[in-house]
Motif scaffolding. Structure first.
Motif, PDB file in Angstrom:
ATOM      1  N   CYS A 167      36.570  50.367  41.692  1.00 27.68           N
ATOM      2  CA  CYS A 167      35.982  49.226  42.385  1.00 27.68           C
ATOM      3  C   CYS A 167      34.722  49.689  43.090  1.00 27.68           C
ATOM      4  O   CYS A 167      34.706  50.771  43.692  1.00 27.68           O
ATOM      5  CB  CYS A 167      36.967  48.642  43.396  1.00 27.68           C
ATOM      6  SG  CYS A 167      36.261  47.403  44.514  1.00 27.68           S
ATOM      7  N   VAL A 168      33.666  48.886  43.009  1.00 28.12           N
ATOM      8  CA  VAL A 168      32.422  49.137  43.739  1.00 28.12           C
ATOM      9  C   VAL A 168      32.139  47.925  44.612  1.00 28.12           C
ATOM     10  O   VAL A 168      31.976  46.811  44.091  1.00 28.12           O
ATOM     11  CB  VAL A 168      31.219  49.352  42.789  1.00 28.12           C
ATOM     12  CG1 VAL A 168      29.958  49.647  43.594  1.00 28.12           C
ATOM     13  CG2 VAL A 168      31.491  50.463  41.804  1.00 28.12           C
ATOM     14  N   GLY A 169      32.082  48.096  45.906  1.00 22.60           N
ATOM     15  CA  GLY A 169      31.717  47.011  46.801  1.00 22.60           C
ATOM     16  C   GLY A 169      30.229  46.748  46.759  1.00 22.60           C
ATOM     17  O   GLY A 169      29.422  47.686  46.808  1.00 22.60           O
ATOM     18  N   VAL A 170      29.846  45.466  46.647  1.00 24.97           N
ATOM     19  CA  VAL A 170      28.440  45.073  46.608  1.00 24.97           C
ATOM     20  C   VAL A 170      28.213  43.932  47.594  1.00 24.97           C
ATOM     21  O   VAL A 170      29.126  43.517  48.303  1.00 24.97           O
ATOM     22  CB  VAL A 170      28.004  44.674  45.181  1.00 24.97           C
ATOM     23  CG1 VAL A 170      28.163  45.863  44.226  1.00 24.97           C
ATOM     24  CG2 VAL A 170      28.798  43.478  44.662  1.00 24.97           C
ATOM     25  N   ALA A 171      26.981  43.428  47.625  1.00 23.36           N
ATOM     26  CA  ALA A 171      26.594  42.499  48.694  1.00 23.36           C
ATOM     27  C   ALA A 171      27.193  41.107  48.540  1.00 23.36           C
ATOM     28  O   ALA A 171      27.432  40.422  49.534  1.00 23.36           O
ATOM     29  CB  ALA A 171      25.068  42.403  48.768  1.00 23.36           C
ATOM     30  N   ASN A 172      27.425  40.644  47.311  1.00 26.07           N
ATOM     31  CA  ASN A 172      27.967  39.305  47.102  1.00 26.07           C
ATOM     32  C   ASN A 172      28.434  39.175  45.651  1.00 26.07           C
ATOM     33  O   ASN A 172      28.177  40.055  44.816  1.00 26.07           O
ATOM     34  CB  ASN A 172      26.933  38.216  47.447  1.00 26.07           C
ATOM     35  CG  ASN A 172      25.638  38.395  46.690  1.00 26.07           C
ATOM     36  OD1 ASN A 172      25.590  38.220  45.475  1.00 26.07           O
ATOM     37  ND2 ASN A 172      24.576  38.769  47.397  1.00 26.07           N
ATOM     38  N   GLY A 173      29.078  38.078  45.348  1.00 28.65           N
ATOM     39  CA  GLY A 173      29.630  37.890  44.016  1.00 28.65           C
ATOM     40  C   GLY A 173      28.588  37.686  42.945  1.00 28.65           C
ATOM     41  O   GLY A 173      28.790  38.102  41.786  1.00 28.65           O
ATOM     42  N   THR A 174      27.477  37.028  43.274  1.00 24.69           N
ATOM     43  CA  THR A 174      26.407  36.834  42.294  1.00 24.69           C
ATOM     44  C   THR A 174      25.807  38.171  41.889  1.00 24.69           C
ATOM     45  O   THR A 174      25.573  38.435  40.702  1.00 24.69           O
ATOM     46  CB  THR A 174      25.327  35.900  42.852  1.00 24.69           C
ATOM     47  OG1 THR A 174      25.939  34.722  43.390  1.00 24.69           O
ATOM     48  CG2 THR A 174      24.339  35.494  41.771  1.00 24.69           C
TER      49      THR A 174
END
Length: 382
Positions: A71-78
């Motif tokens: 899993c990589v956390g990013v700023a938002n779903g888009t």
């Protein structure tokens, strides 16, 4: 005992007369306030607000929850969707199949990656992507298909994968509305080549702001996504940029909040399922819920119905102090920004867009509130 500590089961009664919120975030957070306060204090004391142990811990926990390796956390779903597509090498000259019945972010991510969205129709029962329509839309330029798990229900990725395998396509899950949903016992996030999640506050697993994640078993893809999301940095040398990347990182505070909420997600989803069952038992005969595939266990992010006259229904709900939503009144291929990529009418999505209505649904929604909603809808259909 707090709302979130109650065992899953029948929906409880509640006082009549008060407004019925479409989504009760304050009620959801009330039972978690001590844990959320502790998470804030921990992040504040640590001082690492971007990356660090909170993000690492949440990424590991969410990957395990989904049944995936990474899993990589990013700023938002888009961003998560765009980063997956870019990480797969999809860009200018490529086409991506997108169901017309989805939030516009699905199409935006395809365009942001440089590819062309090709809109396809949905099934009339579940309103999820129709594999037959997807197969008919494949061309020599098609590179991927988006399996959008809408309303909490997971797409039959097996059927979609059969289409993809015949044509060498990637299957990318848009799981922004399906945290914890399953198909044939497998969770959203473990069914395609990679999955994109949103942690927008209103999601089943919602942050206290924006956030998103990419989940996959593909180690090379995840490594590429992580680099793209962190300015293209080389993992061994943060001053060496091996890719033309961007800034799209999950911050530590949101990761800490999500880590507090994740252990409660299955129980919250069970309460949502109880609400959905009560609706199905109580709705008037003129109101028809969107079907759930028998092999799916929906996360019940939304409870969507078809009504004969949406203006009449929403008018009665407004006068009764009952919240509501529409997801979505304009199919993507009819949106002004995306009409140029439309290949003609998509009748199932267009018909649904005119009649669908989303009813109040939270883990805290009560039986009394459900009865009020159903009584109001009965008056609207007389």
């Amino acid at each position: 005992m707090s709302v979130l500590d109650r065992p899953a089961g029948p929906v409880p009664p509640a006082p009549a007369g008060a407004p019925v919120p479409f989504l009760d975030l304050s009620g959801v957070h009330a039972g978690l306030r001590p844990e959320l306060d502790a998470a804030w204090a921990r992040v504040l004391a640590d001082g690492r607000f971007v990356g660090g142990p909170e993000v690492d811990a949440f990424e590991a926990a969410f990957a395990a929850f989904c049944g995936a390796r990474h899993c990589v956390g990013v700023a938002n779903g888009t961003d998560a969707l765009e980063l997956v597509l870019t990480g797969l090498g999809i860009g200018p000259g490529d086409e991506v199949l997108v169901p017309a019945n989805t939030f516009v972010a699905s199409a935006e991510a395809v365009r942001a990656a440089g590819a062309r969205p090709v809109f396809v129709d949905v099934r009339p029962d579940t309103l999820l992507i129709d594999p037959a329509a997807a197969a008919a839309a494949v061309t020599h330029r098609t590179a991927a298909v988006l399996a959008v798990h809408l309303f909490g229900q997971v797409v039959d990725v097996g059927e979609l994968s059969a289409v993809a395998s015949r044509h060498g396509l990637a299957v990318v899950e848009d799981a922004a509305q399906a945290h914890g949903g399953t198909f044939d016992g497998r969770r959203a996030g473990s069914l395609g080549h990679a999955a994109a999640f949103s942690f927008y506050p209103g999601k089943n697993l919602g942050a206290l702001g924006d956030g998103g994640a990419v989940v996959s078993d593909d180690t090379a893809l995840v490594d590429r996504v992580r680099r793209l999301a962190d300015h293209g940095r080389c993992g061994r040398d943060r001053h060496r940029h091996v890719l033309a990347g961007r800034n799209s990182r999950l911050d530590a505070l949101q990761a800490a909040v999500l880590a507090v909420k994740l252990p409660h997600l299955d129980a919250d989803n069970a309460r949502r399922a109880a609400v959905a069952r009560r609706y199905r038992e109580t709705l008037p005969g003129t109101v028809h819920p969107v079907a759930v595939h028998p092999s799916a266990r929906s996360a019940h992010h939304l409870f969507v119905v078809r009504v004969p006259d949406r203006a009449a229904a929403t008018g009665v709900l407004d006068r009764s102090g009952i919240g509501w939503g529409v997801h979505y009144p304009v199919p993507c291929h009819r949106q002004p920004a995306f009409r140029r990529w439309s290949r003609g009418p998509l009748p199932v999505a267009e018909d649904a867009a005119a009649r669908i209505l989303s009813l109040p649904l939270s883990p805290t929604t009560t039986s009394t509130q459900i009865d009020r909603v159903c009584t109001a809808l009965g008056r609207a259909s007389r």
